[in-house]
Scaffold this active site. Structure first.
Site, short mmCIF file in Angstrom:
data_model
loop_
_atom_site.label_atom_id
_atom_site.label_comp_id
_atom_site.label_asym_id
_atom_site.label_seq_id
_atom_site.Cartn_x
_atom_site.Cartn_y
_atom_site.Cartn_z
N GLU A 29 0.79 -1.08 -0.07
CA GLU A 29 -0.20 0.01 0.11
C GLU A 29 0.82 1.20 0.10
O GLU A 29 1.84 1.37 0.88
CB GLU A 29 -0.83 -0.02 1.31
N LEU A 58 -6.04 -2.06 -1.01
CA LEU A 58 -5.67 -2.08 0.35
C LEU A 58 -5.93 -3.32 1.02
O LEU A 58 -7.36 -3.63 1.32
CB LEU A 58 -6.74 -0.78 1.02
N GLU A 60 -4.03 -6.54 3.19
CA GLU A 60 -3.23 -7.29 3.61
C GLU A 60 -3.00 -8.76 3.12
O GLU A 60 -1.70 -9.42 2.87
CB GLU A 60 -2.81 -7.09 5.26
N GLN A 82 2.21 -1.91 6.05
CA GLN A 82 2.31 -0.30 6.36
C GLN A 82 2.88 -0.37 7.83
O GLN A 82 3.70 0.52 8.03
CB GLN A 82 1.15 0.33 6.22
N PHE A 83 2.39 -1.17 8.60
CA PHE A 83 2.46 -1.16 10.04
C PHE A 83 2.44 -2.63 10.60
O PHE A 83 1.35 -3.29 9.86
CB PHE A 83 1.64 -0.41 10.73
N PRO A 89 -4.51 -9.29 9.19
CA PRO A 89 -5.09 -9.87 8.08
C PRO A 89 -4.36 -10.77 7.26
O PRO A 89 -4.92 -11.66 6.57
CB PRO A 89 -5.55 -8.42 7.48
N HIS A 129 -0.74 0.99 15.75
CA HIS A 129 0.79 1.67 15.18
C HIS A 129 2.03 1.29 15.89
O HIS A 129 2.88 1.83 15.43
CB HIS A 129 0.52 3.16 14.68
C1 LIG Z 1 -5.68 -3.03 7.93
C2 LIG Z 1 -5.21 -1.80 7.68
N1 LIG Z 1 -4.03 -1.61 6.75
C3 LIG Z 1 -3.53 -0.24 6.54
C4 LIG Z 1 -3.85 0.69 7.30
C5 LIG Z 1 -3.20 1.75 6.92
N2 LIG Z 1 -4.24 2.87 6.46
C6 LIG Z 1 -5.13 3.76 7.51
S1 LIG Z 1 -6.29 4.36 6.43
C7 LIG Z 1 -5.84 3.71 5.07
C8 LIG Z 1 -6.35 4.33 3.81
C9 LIG Z 1 -8.00 4.01 4.02
O1 LIG Z 1 -8.51 4.36 2.80
P1 LIG Z 1 -10.22 4.30 2.68
O2 LIG Z 1 -10.73 3.17 3.17
O3 LIG Z 1 -10.42 4.75 1.25
O4 LIG Z 1 -10.55 5.44 3.76
P2 LIG Z 1 -10.20 6.81 3.82
O5 LIG Z 1 -9.06 7.04 4.79
O6 LIG Z 1 -9.96 7.52 2.60
O7 LIG Z 1 -11.44 7.57 4.58
C10 LIG Z 1 -4.67 2.93 5.20
C11 LIG Z 1 -3.84 2.09 4.22
C12 LIG Z 1 -4.93 0.59 8.35
N3 LIG Z 1 -5.18 1.41 9.03
N4 LIG Z 1 -5.41 -0.75 8.67
#
Ligand SMILES: Cc1ncc(C[n+]2csc(CCOP(=O)(O)OP(=O)(O)O)c2C)c(N)n1
Lengths: 325, 358
Positions: A29, A58, A60, A82-83, A89, A129
């Site tokens: 990601e 997005l 994992e 990412q973290f 998952p 995180h």
């Molecule tokens: C399982 C997971 N993977 C990665 C992340 C890191 N992360 C946080 S928000 C995000 C993007 C989210 O996009 P979206 O679902 O479109 O929601 P938005 O933030 O645009 O409101 C990512 C990759 C996370 N919080 N949880």
């Protein structure tokens, strides 16, 4: 030689491996255009193209499962999660498949993939995180787990991880991503996996640590030195397979052992190392093996983080107790 | 209005207000003036709180924060369609939804200030705490909804998530379960065009995320997510289905994240300033202000007056949040189990004694 921080050193290793071997691919990601949320993959998509540095959806489980498929074809994917808090998952893929493929296929297939995981606390981040779940990974058969604690180590160990014929989980202590600088030679040789590094030598006490905890141990060792206690610090660098030889050799010399990790205490790696020392150095021990660890709790949010994370102060106090046992 | 008239596979999209704020008379929901004004007040409140959070973060008084600017219409419109006993399952960007439901503002501040007490939301509000892992909470919404059916209650569950979340496996499992059990769930996707740096089209090859419902036997509808009345109407229709035992609905609201993903993000790296400038005139407050004005319900003086009220409330809430005591070390342990097990009791005692030594 350029002086690099951990982020830049990992970037250098990736860049050199991508240039060396056309089978190396990066996926995850935000790793492409954005260069990763920590900028570890910065500039790589510009240099090697979007076909090789792949911004994934997005997902994992998707990233790791797809990386496994790529690896089965003989490619060398390096996936970024990412973290570490978002690894769960993908644990299904790692436990059910990644760690088993060579065994399952009787060596017909191997899974030469790398999963890079920023991990650990101390950066005042939101929930999920700051996790440090390396013990779960070490407990999983068939995967190697590597944790650098310095820029040069990060560069050399990552090269080995990418060239390794088996799956490697590469844990990056994000708390020290930009906190340390070191000379890192371009084109440096890979550092072999499975070998610990003696960070400091001393005759009174062995402190075993990895990742960001190595720095805390170093700070503690300064304080202890002023009190006349000579601390030896062993940075494990590879948590699986463990360098049991280095651990035992040191503890046999010093007769005292303190393990430091920020992960939860129960069934953490400290317990394993303690058992190893009992098995291999019992008669040389002058005091019980001690552990300084996180607690068996959820990692607190930023305002309470300092209660949880082991620091130099806790290490010093534990060392004093060991010395006066 | 029938959801079935808006087949996302045919490119249909529900919109009540056009960008100039003109309402389609055939679609305008029968809301009295007070509610029409309330929609604006709540959107404005969210906007002003959001800006405050950005300032607090820059001043080092708050940690990482995910701004909601541009998405107020989705949240205010949909939550106002609910009854107070319907559940809300948020992800992490649902500030406006939380404010409409009445989550105390000082708790919201406290949460992003890095304090666990920010997640202590009275159960009566039926608003779950922030879910940081993307997409994993959608299953909880399905579970709540299945439980409501089991108990033969009439409530529904509204679950928010982003476009990126629809790629996670848990999204698919949540819709699978909800579809077969006809759970009274409303899956509300705020498609704000970006998942951090990944644009919607690189997230999924489907032409409409709302169409993802088809595979699970769940009707989907695309709406203009910058139109609070469209969000209201679609949610109301989904609620009718839920309460009639007809099962879940997937709503895809097309909106836009005007700010960064979070305060640690630099959107300049992946999207152009022109794109944002193009989207700005379409944002919900602009459009809704024009709509109210056209009906004689908006004046500069009125907006100034409600702004002053909101600012006072914000200032008081910041004060409360900042006066809140630091977390006690015991807090780490005391909420892990109903009763503290012996090993945690030992760890707690050792932390407390080591803090005394310090
Ligand atoms: C399982 C997971 N993977 C990665 C992340 C890191 N992360 C946080 S928000 C995000 C993007 C989210 O996009 P979206 O679902 O479109 O929601 P938005 O933030 O645009 O409101 C990512 C990759 C996370 N919080 N949880």
């Amino acid at each position: 030689m350029p002086s690099l921080n951990l982020v830049e050193a990992i970037n250098l290793a990736l860049r050199e491996e991508l240039a060396r071997d056309p089978d190396v691919l990066l996926l995850g990601e935000d790793v492409g255009l954005e260069g990763g949320v920590f900028r570890v993959t910065e500039g790589l998509q510009q240099a090697f193209g979007a076909g090789r540095i792949i911004d994934t959806p997005l997902a994992e489980s998707g990233i790791v499962g797809v990386a496994l498929g790529l690896a089965l074809l003989g490619l060398r994917p390096v996936a970024e999660i990412q973290f570490m808090g978002f690894l769960p998952p993908a644990l299904d893929q790692i436990i059910s498949h990644v760690g088993r493929y060579r065994h399952r296929s009787r060596g017909v297939y191997s899974a030469p993939l790398v999963i890079r995981l920023p991990y650990g606390g101390g950066i005042h981040a939101p929930e999920h995180h700051s996790e440090s779940i390396e013990a779960m990974l070490v407990h999983t058969p068939g995967i190697k787990v590597v944790v650098p604690s310095s820029p040069a180590d990060a560069c050399g160990l990552l090269k080995s991880a990418i060239r390794d014929p088996d799956p490697v989980l590469f844990l990056e202590p994000k708390r020290i991503y930009r906190a340390v600088r070191e000379e890192v030679a371009e084109g440096m040789e890979p550092i072999p996996l499975g070998r610990a590094r003696q960070v400091r030598s001393g005759r009174d006490l062995t402190v075993i640590a990895w990742g960001a905890m190595v720095r805390e141990a170093q700070k503690a060792a300064e304080t202890l030195a002023a009190e006349g206690v000579e601390t030896e610090i062993i940075d494990l660098r590879t948590l699986s397979p463990l360098d049991t030889g280095a651990i035992l050799a040191s503890v046999r010399r010093t007769g005292r052992c303190l393990v430091v990790h920020e992960a939860a205490r129960t069934a953490g790696l400290g317990a394993e190392i303690s058992a190893l020392v009992m098995e291999g150095a019992l008669l040389q021990l002058k005091s019980p093996v001690a552990r300084i660890t996180g607690f068996d709790t959820v990692m607190p949010l930023p305002r309470g983080e300092h209660f949880y994370l082991p620091d130099a102060g806790r290490i010093v106090r534990a060392a004093r107790e060991i010395m006066s046992f | 209005m029938e959801l079935a008239d808006y087949d996302p596979l045919q490119g249909k999209r529900l919109q009540v207000l056009d960008p100039e704020g003109n309402a389609d008379p055939a679609l305008l929901p029968a809301l009295d003036e007070e509610v029409l004004c309330l929609i604006f007040r709540r959107m404005l409140a969210a906007r002003l709180v959001d800006r405050t959070c950005l300032t607090l973060q820059r001043e080092g008084r708050m940690g990482t924060y995910p701004p909601v600017e541009g998405q107020e219409a989705c949240q205010v419109g949909s939550v106002l369609a609910l009854s107070e006993t319907d559940w809300i399952v948020p992800s992490f960007r649902e500030l406006a939804a939380a404010l409409v439901r009445g989550v105390p503002l000082e708790r919201i501040f406290l949460y992003w200030m890095g304090h666990e007490e920010g997640s202590r939301i009275p159960k009566s509000l039926r608003f779950l705490p922030v879910a940081i892992p993307v997409g994993t909470h959608i299953l909880h919404a399905t579970g709540l909804a299945m439980g409501i059916s089991y108990r033969r209650e009439k409530d529904a569950v509204l679950c928010f998530f982003g476009d990126g979340a629809t790629s996670e496996g848990d999204f698919h499992e949540a819709l699978t379960f909800a579809g077969v059990s006809k759970a009274p769930a409303i899956f509300f996707c705020q498609n704000n065009a970006w998942a951090i740096s990944v644009p919607r089209k690189a997230q999924c090859a489907a032409t409409a995320l709302a169409a993802k419902g088809v595979g699970y036997g769940i009707p989907g509808v695309q709406i203009d997510g910058n139109d609070p009345l469209a969000a209201y109407l679609a949610t109301e229709a989904a609620l009718r289905r839920a309460r009639a035992g007809e099962g879940p609905t997937l709503i895809e609201a097309i909106t836009y994240r005007l700010g960064p993903h979070t305060t640690s993000d630099d959107p300049g790296r992946y999207r152009s300033a022109e794109e944002v400038e193009r989207m700005r005139p379409l944002e919900p407050l602009v459009r809704y202000r024009l709509f109210l004005q056209g009906r004689g319900l908006w004046s500069e003086a009125w907006e100034a007056e409600i702004t002053a009220d909101i600012e006072k409330w914000i200032a008081e809430s910041i004060q409360k949040a900042e006066a809140f005591p630091d977390p006690a070390p015991e807090d780490i342990f005391d909420y892990m189990f109903a009763e503290l097990p012996p090993h945690l009791a030992r760890q707690k005692a050792s932390l407390l004694s080591s803090l005394q030594e310090e």
